[in-house]
Motif scaffolding. Structure first.
Motif, PDB file in Angstrom:
ATOM      1  N   PHE A   1       0.831  -1.205   0.000  1.00  0.00           N
ATOM      2  CA  PHE A   1       0.000   0.000   0.000  1.00  0.00           C
ATOM      3  C   PHE A   1       0.868   1.259   0.000  1.00  0.00           C
ATOM      4  CE2 PHE A   1      -2.178   3.387   2.332  1.00  0.00           C
ATOM      5  CZ  PHE A   1      -3.314   3.546   1.550  1.00  0.00           C
ATOM      6  N   ARG A   2       1.888   1.263   0.846  1.00  0.00           N
ATOM      7  CA  ARG A   2       2.778   2.425   0.939  1.00  0.00           C
ATOM      8  C   ARG A   2       3.551   2.674  -0.359  1.00  0.00           C
ATOM      9  NH1 ARG A   2       2.146   0.628   6.124  1.00  0.00           N
ATOM     10  NH2 ARG A   2       2.379   2.149   7.801  1.00  0.00           N
ATOM     11  N   LEU A   3       3.796   1.598  -1.108  1.00  0.00           N
ATOM     12  CA  LEU A   3       4.564   1.709  -2.346  1.00  0.00           C
ATOM     13  C   LEU A   3       3.676   1.792  -3.591  1.00  0.00           C
ATOM     14  CD1 LEU A   3       7.275  -0.964  -1.531  1.00  0.00           C
ATOM     15  CD2 LEU A   3       7.573   1.522  -1.528  1.00  0.00           C
ATOM     16  N   ASP A   4       2.362   1.651  -3.399  1.00  0.00           N
ATOM     17  CA  ASP A   4       1.409   1.642  -4.508  1.00  0.00           C
ATOM     18  C   ASP A   4       1.732   0.524  -5.508  1.00  0.00           C
ATOM     19  OD1 ASP A   4      -0.891   2.512  -5.832  1.00  0.00           O
ATOM     20  OD2 ASP A   4       0.236   3.891  -7.108  1.00  0.00           O
ATOM     21  N   VAL A   5       1.986  -0.658  -4.957  1.00  0.00           N
ATOM     22  CA  VAL A   5       2.172  -1.866  -5.757  1.00  0.00           C
ATOM     23  C   VAL A   5       1.257  -2.942  -5.175  1.00  0.00           C
ATOM     24  CG1 VAL A   5       4.564  -1.287  -6.372  1.00  0.00           C
ATOM     25  CG2 VAL A   5       4.126  -2.733  -4.369  1.00  0.00           C
ATOM     26  N   THR A   6       1.215  -4.095  -5.812  1.00  0.00           N
ATOM     27  CA  THR A   6       0.384  -5.178  -5.296  1.00  0.00           C
ATOM     28  C   THR A   6       1.125  -5.982  -4.240  1.00  0.00           C
ATOM     29  OG1 THR A   6       1.113  -6.763  -6.962  1.00  0.00           O
ATOM     30  CG2 THR A   6      -0.799  -5.378  -7.523  1.00  0.00           C
TER      31      THR A   6
END
Length: 64
Positions: free
Chosen positions: A23-28
């Protein structure tokens, strides 16, 4: 020690789940899972973002 193992150790030290870091990295979550299991290697931009989120600030405390 592999890159994936180091990422997992730093993440767990913060008591974050893979979902939290994703979530913090905007990845899955599967991206984080693949990195931690050494199935994929993040590009330099993502690696830099991972280090920043995990609080790795200097070259002596490195994940690579």
């Amino acid at each position: 020690m592999s890159l994936g193992t180091k990422v997992r150790q730093y993440r767990e030290a913060k008591s974050w789940s893979q979902d939290d870091l994703a979530f913090r990295l905007d990845v899955t979550q599967s991206t984080i899972s693949n990195i931690e299991s050494d199935k994929s290697i993040p590009n330099s931009m993502l690696l830099s973002r991972i280090a920043k989120e995990l609080g790795i600030r200097n070259r002596y405390e490195s994940i690579i």
